[in-house]
Design a protein around this motif. Structure first.
Motif, short mmCIF file in Angstrom:
data_model
loop_
_atom_site.label_atom_id
_atom_site.label_comp_id
_atom_site.label_asym_id
_atom_site.label_seq_id
_atom_site.Cartn_x
_atom_site.Cartn_y
_atom_site.Cartn_z
N LYS A 26 -57.07 50.91 61.30
CA LYS A 26 -57.50 49.85 62.21
C LYS A 26 -57.99 48.64 61.43
O LYS A 26 -57.64 47.50 61.74
CB LYS A 26 -58.59 50.36 63.15
CG LYS A 26 -59.00 49.34 64.18
CD LYS A 26 -60.00 49.92 65.17
CE LYS A 26 -60.31 48.90 66.25
NZ LYS A 26 -61.22 49.45 67.26
N PHE A 29 -55.05 46.87 59.94
CA PHE A 29 -54.33 46.17 61.00
C PHE A 29 -55.05 44.88 61.37
O PHE A 29 -54.43 43.81 61.45
CB PHE A 29 -54.16 47.05 62.24
CG PHE A 29 -53.42 46.35 63.34
CD1 PHE A 29 -52.04 46.31 63.34
CD2 PHE A 29 -54.11 45.68 64.34
CE1 PHE A 29 -51.35 45.62 64.33
CE2 PHE A 29 -53.43 44.99 65.34
CZ PHE A 29 -52.05 44.96 65.34
N LEU A 30 -56.35 44.96 61.60
CA LEU A 30 -57.11 43.78 61.99
C LEU A 30 -57.05 42.69 60.91
O LEU A 30 -56.95 41.51 61.22
CB LEU A 30 -58.56 44.15 62.31
CG LEU A 30 -58.73 45.00 63.58
CD1 LEU A 30 -60.18 45.47 63.70
CD2 LEU A 30 -58.28 44.25 64.82
N LYS A 31 -57.09 43.09 59.66
CA LYS A 31 -57.07 42.14 58.55
C LYS A 31 -55.69 41.51 58.34
O LYS A 31 -55.59 40.32 58.05
CB LYS A 31 -57.52 42.83 57.27
CG LYS A 31 -57.52 41.92 56.06
CD LYS A 31 -57.96 42.65 54.82
CE LYS A 31 -57.88 41.72 53.61
NZ LYS A 31 -58.16 42.40 52.37
N CYS A 33 -52.57 42.11 60.39
CA CYS A 33 -51.56 42.07 61.44
C CYS A 33 -52.02 41.43 62.76
O CYS A 33 -51.21 40.90 63.52
CB CYS A 33 -51.07 43.48 61.76
SG CYS A 33 -50.72 44.50 60.32
N ALA A 34 -53.30 41.54 63.04
CA ALA A 34 -53.81 41.16 64.36
C ALA A 34 -53.67 39.67 64.66
O ALA A 34 -53.56 39.30 65.83
CB ALA A 34 -55.26 41.59 64.52
N GLN A 38 -51.93 40.55 67.63
CA GLN A 38 -53.14 40.66 68.44
C GLN A 38 -53.81 42.02 68.24
O GLN A 38 -53.16 43.01 67.94
CB GLN A 38 -52.84 40.43 69.92
CG GLN A 38 -52.14 39.10 70.21
CD GLN A 38 -52.93 37.90 69.70
OE1 GLN A 38 -54.00 37.61 70.20
NE2 GLN A 38 -52.40 37.21 68.70
N SER A 39 -55.11 42.05 68.40
CA SER A 39 -55.87 43.29 68.19
C SER A 39 -55.48 44.35 69.22
O SER A 39 -55.65 45.54 68.97
CB SER A 39 -57.38 43.03 68.24
OG SER A 39 -57.74 42.51 69.51
N SER A 40 -54.91 43.93 70.33
CA SER A 40 -54.45 44.85 71.37
C SER A 40 -53.06 45.40 71.08
O SER A 40 -52.59 46.30 71.79
CB SER A 40 -54.42 44.13 72.71
OG SER A 40 -53.45 43.08 72.65
N ASN A 97 -51.24 54.39 68.38
CA ASN A 97 -52.19 53.69 69.24
C ASN A 97 -51.46 52.88 70.30
O ASN A 97 -50.26 52.67 70.21
CB ASN A 97 -53.10 52.78 68.40
CG ASN A 97 -54.22 53.54 67.76
OD1 ASN A 97 -55.23 53.82 68.39
ND2 ASN A 97 -54.02 53.94 66.52
N TRP A 98 -52.19 52.40 71.27
CA TRP A 98 -51.69 51.55 72.36
C TRP A 98 -50.54 52.20 73.13
O TRP A 98 -49.59 51.56 73.54
CB TRP A 98 -51.24 50.18 71.84
CG TRP A 98 -52.20 49.52 70.93
CD1 TRP A 98 -53.51 49.21 71.18
CD2 TRP A 98 -51.93 49.09 69.60
NE1 TRP A 98 -54.06 48.62 70.08
CE2 TRP A 98 -53.12 48.52 69.10
CE3 TRP A 98 -50.81 49.10 68.78
CZ2 TRP A 98 -53.21 47.99 67.84
CZ3 TRP A 98 -50.90 48.57 67.52
CH2 TRP A 98 -52.09 48.03 67.06
#
Length: 131
Positions: A26, A29-31, A33-34, A38-40, A97-98
């Motif tokens: 996570k 990903f946030l660093k 790709c988001a 997007q974080s979603s 995820n998601w």
């Protein structure tokens, strides 16, 4: 009694290892790709594809990893900025995820694909981040 206790401890260590990988995935990903996806994981329609519920993301793991290693379309490659372990960790996160339900990848999976694709080994250079 000791065997049961040791088995419980081993199970707890495996669970905490899986939980740690989830947190690491996570964070990666946030660093990395988001900003685009997007974080979603829902992306930005017309600009950046959704990863949430994506058939491609849940498809052949080597196809997904190849995108991170070589780039595709407007997506840059991350072969110089993420190690094989980091690529495996972030893809394992994305693929689970998601609403995605696909197997994760290992560092070895990514390393083998890197060789197959002729992508230079990760150098871990501080100056190699091109993003």
């Amino acid at each position: 009694m000791k065997l049961v206790s040791m088995m419980a401890m081993a199970a707890a260590m495996l669970l905490s290892s899986a939980q740690a990988q989830e947190v690491d995935g996570k964070a990666l990903f946030l660093k990395n790709c988001a900003a685009c996806h997007q974080s979603s994981g829902k992306g930005i329609p017309g600009a950046f594809p959704a990863l949430a519920g994506s058939k491609f993301v849940q498809g052949k793991s080597t196809d997904v990893a190849a995108v991170l290693l070589k780039g595709r379309g407007g997506m840059p490659d991350f072969s110089d900025s993420l190690s094989d372990r980091d690529i495996a960790t972030v893809l394992t996160f994305v693929r689970s995820n998601w609403g995605n339900k696909a197997d994760g990848l290992t560092e070895s999976d990514v390393g083998s694909l890197r060789t197959t694709l002729g992508v230079d080994p990760f150098g871990n250079s501080l100056m190699s981040n091109k993003h």
